[in-house]
Scaffold this active site. Structure first.
Site, PDB file in Angstrom:
ATOM      1  N   ASP A  73       7.207  -6.846   2.529  1.00 19.67           N
ATOM      2  CA  ASP A  73       7.630  -6.768   1.069  1.00 19.67           C
ATOM      3  C   ASP A  73       9.041  -6.015   1.084  1.00 19.67           C
ATOM      4  OD1 ASP A  73       8.021  -6.273  -1.532  1.00 19.67           O
ATOM      5  OD2 ASP A  73       6.496  -4.761  -1.810  1.00 19.67           O
TER       6      ASP A  73
ATOM      7  N   GLU B  50      15.090  -3.042  -5.320  1.00 13.55           N
ATOM      8  CA  GLU B  50      14.260  -3.860  -6.311  1.00 13.55           C
ATOM      9  C   GLU B  50      13.229  -2.770  -6.409  1.00 13.55           C
ATOM     10  OE1 GLU B  50      10.463  -6.018  -6.868  1.00 13.55           O
ATOM     11  OE2 GLU B  50      10.840  -4.855  -5.329  1.00 13.55           O
ATOM     12  N   GLU B  51      12.783  -2.183  -5.437  1.00 11.95           N
ATOM     13  CA  GLU B  51      11.622  -1.034  -5.420  1.00 11.95           C
ATOM     14  C   GLU B  51      11.884  -0.053  -6.285  1.00 11.95           C
ATOM     15  OE1 GLU B  51       8.960  -2.053  -4.416  1.00 11.95           O
ATOM     16  OE2 GLU B  51       9.009  -3.309  -2.597  1.00 11.95           O
TER      17      GLU B  51
ATOM     18  N   ASP C 242       8.639 -13.113  -3.569  1.00 12.07           N
ATOM     19  CA  ASP C 242       8.247 -11.629  -3.036  1.00 12.07           C
ATOM     20  C   ASP C 242       6.640 -11.801  -2.838  1.00 12.07           C
ATOM     21  OD1 ASP C 242       8.380  -8.991  -3.140  1.00 12.07           O
ATOM     22  OD2 ASP C 242       9.291  -8.515  -5.192  1.00 12.07           O
TER      23      ASP C 242
END
Length: 358
Positions: free
Chosen positions: A175, A207-208, A230
């Protein structure tokens, strides 16, 4: 694909520290695309043009992985840390980690009490990450500093890439390095004569921690459609909350809804149509427990019809994420097939049949 995925997951690149990932991908794509650039947020942009004018598609995959950051060096050399991205405190104990210091990469372990001490502790207690520490073997703060460790150094899980079966692999950072690998391969393999328009590949940052890179990218390009790549959490293991709606090895996930996006219905239907025609295994995804870059891309400028291709994954945001390479391949196949027949934004809009009235 497996070697590319292995190399990408070995790179140290948590949220806000994606530079080495961007450099690797840029070097890999040199000569394979029409333009490579990096924006002020750190997003890597790779554009490939088809042989004729046509629709433009943004395809996004995020480069960052969940990680940590050094917060304090204790007098005895142990490191306190903060999180970069979402973690489950229950799985942090006794994990191997990798710290990027000015002197290079160093190995550490997140400490835990000896099993012999449990009788003096509450065995049901989950200590939050702020009560935990990373042991790098240093005996003092001075020794830790001499080893190159500073406050603000980034930390990730220690890299590994283990084949559990011929197609199922365990490792860190799938991920979303799996999404990055798919986008890299698609850009390399797409023949300009096979599609019209442009593919705007955006390898996003942070993104996280809130889809931050995608938020910047969303306002840079006038796109007809946006697709995020994703991983997604499957529900095929025995825990009581699992409903078996998504399975490892059952094919690419085509998003219907998550907490960041209600996928454009026509984009979703188009992806399903292409998957059926190409006999690509797929599964439909309704999972409110996740968000992707498509959520930000969909609200860029005047709005962009958006969808998501999901790579099924077990044990997300841990050091032992598991994916099936057949699912990875199916995702790449569907992305490439969709690009070859992507449409203009107007074709994904609701059609209004307004009758004239006097």
């Amino acid at each position: 694909m497996k070697e590319l995925l292995r190399e990408l997951t070995e790179i140290h690149g948590p949220c806000g520290y994606e530079d080495e990932v961007a450099i690797y991908i840029a070097n890999r794509l040199k000569g394979q695309v029409d333009l490579i650039d990096i924006d002020n947020a750190g997003n890597l942009i790779a554009i490939k043009k088809g042989s004729k004018p046509g629709p433009k598609v943004i395809v996004a995959a995020h480069m960052d992985e969940v990680g940590f950051i050094v917060k304090k060096i204790e007098d005895n050399g142990l490191l306190r840390f903060e999180k970069l991205g979402g973690h489950d405190d229950r799985i942090l104990l006794s994990q191997r980690v990798q710290i990027k210091t000015a002197a290079g990469l160093r190995t550490g372990v997140i400490g835990t009490i000896s099993a012999h001490m449990v009788k003096f502790d509450d065995p049901a207690k989950v200590r939050i990450h702020r009560n935990l520490y990373i042991d790098i073997g240093a005996k003092s703060r001075q020794e830790a500093e001499e080893l190159g460790v500073e406050i603000g150094d980034s930390v990730t899980w220690y890299p590994h890439f283990d084949f559990l079966t011929e197609t199922r692999v365990a490792g860190k950072a799938f991920d979303d390095r799996a999404g990055c690998a798919i986008l890299v391969k698609a850009l390399e393999e797409l023949d300009p004569t096979e599609f019209e328009g442009e593919v705007i590949g955006v390898f996003t940052v942070q993104e996280e921690v809130g889809l931050r890179g995608a938020r910047v990218a969303a306002h840079q390009f006038e796109a007809d459609v946006a697709i995020a790549l994703d991983t997604t959490a499957v529900s095929d293991t025995p825990e009581e909350m699992m409903d078996k709606t998504l399975e490892l090895g059952a094919g690419v996930g085509i998003k219907i809804i998550d907490f960041s996006l209600i996928a454009n219905k026509k984009v979703k239907n188009h992806l399903v149509k292409v998957a059926k025609e190409q006999k690509i295994p797929y599964q439909l995804e309704v999972f409110p427990g996740i968000g992707t870059d498509a959520g930000e891309l969909s609200v860029g400028r005047s709005g962009v019809p958006a969808g998501v291709l999901s790579i099924p994954s077990r044990y997300a945001h841990s050091s032992i994420e598991v994916v099936d390479l057949d699912d990875v391949e199916a995702t790449k196949q569907l992305l490439a097939a969709f690009i070859k027949e992507m449409k203009h934004a107007v074709d994904y809009r609701v059609k209004l049949n307004l009758e004239e009235t006097e």
